[in-house]
Design a protein around this motif. Structure first.
Motif, PDB file in Angstrom:
ATOM      1  N   TYR A 189       0.591   5.019   0.841  1.00  0.00           N
ATOM      2  CA  TYR A 189      -0.278   5.956   1.552  1.00  0.00           C
ATOM      3  C   TYR A 189       0.106   7.396   1.226  1.00  0.00           C
ATOM      4  CZ  TYR A 189      -2.012   2.148   4.529  1.00  0.00           C
ATOM      5  OH  TYR A 189      -2.599   0.999   4.999  1.00  0.00           O
ATOM      6  N   ARG A 245       0.837  -1.194   0.000  1.00  0.00           N
ATOM      7  CA  ARG A 245       0.000   0.000   0.000  1.00  0.00           C
ATOM      8  C   ARG A 245       0.876   1.249   0.000  1.00  0.00           C
ATOM      9  NH1 ARG A 245      -5.085  -0.928   4.225  1.00  0.00           N
ATOM     10  NH2 ARG A 245      -6.158  -2.555   2.996  1.00  0.00           N
ATOM     11  N   SER A 270      -4.937  10.363   7.255  1.00  0.00           N
ATOM     12  CA  SER A 270      -5.942   9.809   6.334  1.00  0.00           C
ATOM     13  C   SER A 270      -5.565   8.381   5.957  1.00  0.00           C
ATOM     14  CB  SER A 270      -6.048  10.680   5.079  1.00  0.00           C
ATOM     15  OG  SER A 270      -6.365  12.013   5.397  1.00  0.00           O
ATOM     16  N   PRO A 271      -5.693   7.445   6.895  1.00  0.00           N
ATOM     17  CA  PRO A 271      -5.278   6.067   6.614  1.00  0.00           C
ATOM     18  C   PRO A 271      -6.102   5.394   5.526  1.00  0.00           C
ATOM     19  CG  PRO A 271      -6.464   6.200   8.695  1.00  0.00           C
ATOM     20  CD  PRO A 271      -6.213   7.605   8.261  1.00  0.00           C
ATOM     21  N   GLU A 272      -7.248   5.979   5.182  1.00  0.00           N
ATOM     22  CA  GLU A 272      -8.075   5.392   4.135  1.00  0.00           C
ATOM     23  C   GLU A 272      -7.591   5.762   2.735  1.00  0.00           C
ATOM     24  OE1 GLU A 272      -9.509   9.522   4.622  1.00  0.00           O
ATOM     25  OE2 GLU A 272      -8.866   7.929   5.985  1.00  0.00           O
ATOM     26  N   LEU A 273      -6.675   6.741   2.649  1.00  0.00           N
ATOM     27  CA  LEU A 273      -6.164   7.176   1.353  1.00  0.00           C
ATOM     28  C   LEU A 273      -4.894   6.395   1.001  1.00  0.00           C
ATOM     29  CD1 LEU A 273      -6.553  11.079   1.276  1.00  0.00           C
ATOM     30  CD2 LEU A 273      -7.756   9.394  -0.112  1.00  0.00           C
TER      31      LEU A 273
END
Length: 463
Positions: free
Chosen positions: A207, A205, A213-216
């Protein structure tokens, strides 16, 4: 004159490791003993090509710490298409056609109010990967920050991580910045992920801002069709009189890894000797084929002293595995592309590492000790001649002839005059009838590595 050898210690649990061993574990090469030699090697790493200015960042996870160095900037002469950077030609050498079809172009993006990150290209292999992405500043402040200090992206913002719950292990990555392809608000980067253990080819992943913003994140595909040969083994090895085990070797056209168990807890241990038997029957040493500045050694699982210690070796050029008949680790031969049981072999003694005396001279305390020319040539099987009238040494090894004159700031290499690395550091020294040279000359011109063994005050020379 006595040689002043300063030693430093890093404490880990109940054991102490000298700083020279710590550096060796980190880079697979003890980088000399003087500030000048360290500076020279850093400069060499930063300027591998005269026309390029390189800064290099290396995140290395070892049992001691995460080690960070500078950012690598590639000053390249070719023009890139905006979304089609030729990572093979810019980051690898040799026949790129072998890997061309393995390069992916995902062109996927994420963004927040400040930056847009686009995954441009990915070259994945079981042991390593090269990931090219772009970062675009979306505000004036973000653009200024991107222009003036790219380092912040990897200290507090953009991060490459394994997928939560995955079994993938990764001990570090380096970053490259493609300087001439950048615009005022957009920069292109490459992450060179090495020493990765990803048998299931699980994605990584990327980032944009993991903390806030861990979802990005962008999913980075890591599945690979690059031919990789793996050998499960149980080879007993020895370092400093203590036993450890070599458990696995994997090799492909980009790199090779060797996994060991028990090596990490042996103080002042030297890595196993590695040789390559080529298809024409010649034997090449590790130093001849491997780029030591992009090779490393680390524990795959952070702070696990009893875990697997992986040696990672990046080849200098893309290799065709058909050109390598076998890999020899210490004295055990593993044949590639054929189902042949490993067997013990005898290697020419001139290819094995050996010890050499250190030679003191008037600037030893300032510049470090020298090496005995006679010792080196006997150990390597090299040839040399000395013209006492003109104070000139001619040293020939591996098809290279190096001519040095005492007091001169230049050398002649295969007939071409070139400046020495440091003008005030004489290329050859004659003292009390003993010819000696600075150790870096072996590294620069003959692909020979060296280490200073403090316990015996001897050089360890590795052809």
């Amino acid at each position: 004159m006595k040689i002043k050898l300063n030693k430093f210690f890093v404490k880990t649990k109940s054991k102490s490791h000298s700083i020279d061993n710590f550096i060796y574990e980190e880079t697979l090469n003890i980088t000399g003993i003087t500030s000048k030699d360290i500076k020279r090697r850093v400069n060499k790493r930063l300027n591998a090509k005269p026309q390029e200015r390189r800064l290099y960042i290396k995140y290395r996870l070892t049992k001691f710490a995460i080690v960070t160095t500078a950012i690598l900037t590639l000053g390249v002469g070719s023009a890139f298409a905006t979304s089609n950077i030729d990572l093979l030609k810019e980051l690898l050498r040799g026949d790129t056609n072998i890997l061309q079809k393995e390069v992916r172009n995902p062109n996927t993006s994420i963004q927040n109010d400040e930056y847009k990150v686009t995954l441009e290209q990915v070259l994945a292999a079981p042991h390593d990967a090269i990931i090219v992405f772009s970062v675009e500043g979306l505000t004036k402040e973000a653009t200024n920050a991107l222009e003036t200090n790219s380092m912040f992206l990897f200290e507090s913002t953009i991060m490459l991580k394994t997928t939560p719950g995955s079994e993938t292990k990764n001990s570090g990555y380096g970053q490259a910045n493609f300087g001439e392809n950048n615009t005022f608000n957009k920069k292109y980067f490459a992450l060179e992920v090495d020493a990765i253990d990803n048998p299931k080819q699980e994605p990584l992943r990327l980032y944009l801002d993991m903390v806030n913003s861990p979802e990005l994140f962008i999913t980075v595909p890591m599945d690979s069709n690059i031919q990789t040969l793996d050998f499960q083994m149980n080879q007993e090895a020895e370092a400093n009189g203590k036993k450890y085990t070599i458990e696995h070797m994997g090799i492909n056209s980009i790199s090779m890894v060797i996994d060991s168990r028990g090596f990490n807890i042996i103080e002042d241990a030297l890595m196993p000797e590695i040789f390559f038997k080529m298809s024409d029957g010649t034997i090449k040493t590790k130093n001849q084929l491997v780029n030591k500045y992009k090779s490393s050694g680390s524990i795959l699982t952070a702070y696990d002293e009893d875990g697997i210690y992986r040696f990672y070796f990046r080849f200098k050029e893309i290799m065709n595995l058909n050109d390598i008949q076998s890999v020899i680790i210490d004295n055990m031969e593993y044949t590639l592309n054929k189902k042949v049981e490993p067997k013990p072999v005898v290697i020419d003694e001139k290819l094995h590492r050996f010890e050499s005396r250190i030679i003191e001279f008037e600037r030893t305390e300032k510049d470090g000790p020298l090496m005995s020319v006679d010792d080196i040539c006997k150990g390597l099987g090299a040839e040399y001649s000395w013209d006492s009238k003109n104070a000139t040494l001619v040293f020939t090894y591996r098809g290279t002839t190096l001519e040095l004159t005492a007091g001169s700031s230049t050398a002649i290499v295969n007939g071409q005059e070139i400046p020495l690395k440091e003008r005030d550091y004489e290329g050859v020294n004659m003292q009390n009838g003993e010819l000696s040279i600075p150790p870096y000359l072996l590294e620069d011109y003959f692909d020979v590595d060296y280490t200073l063994k403090y316990s015996t005050s001897m050089w360890i020379i590795t052809p």
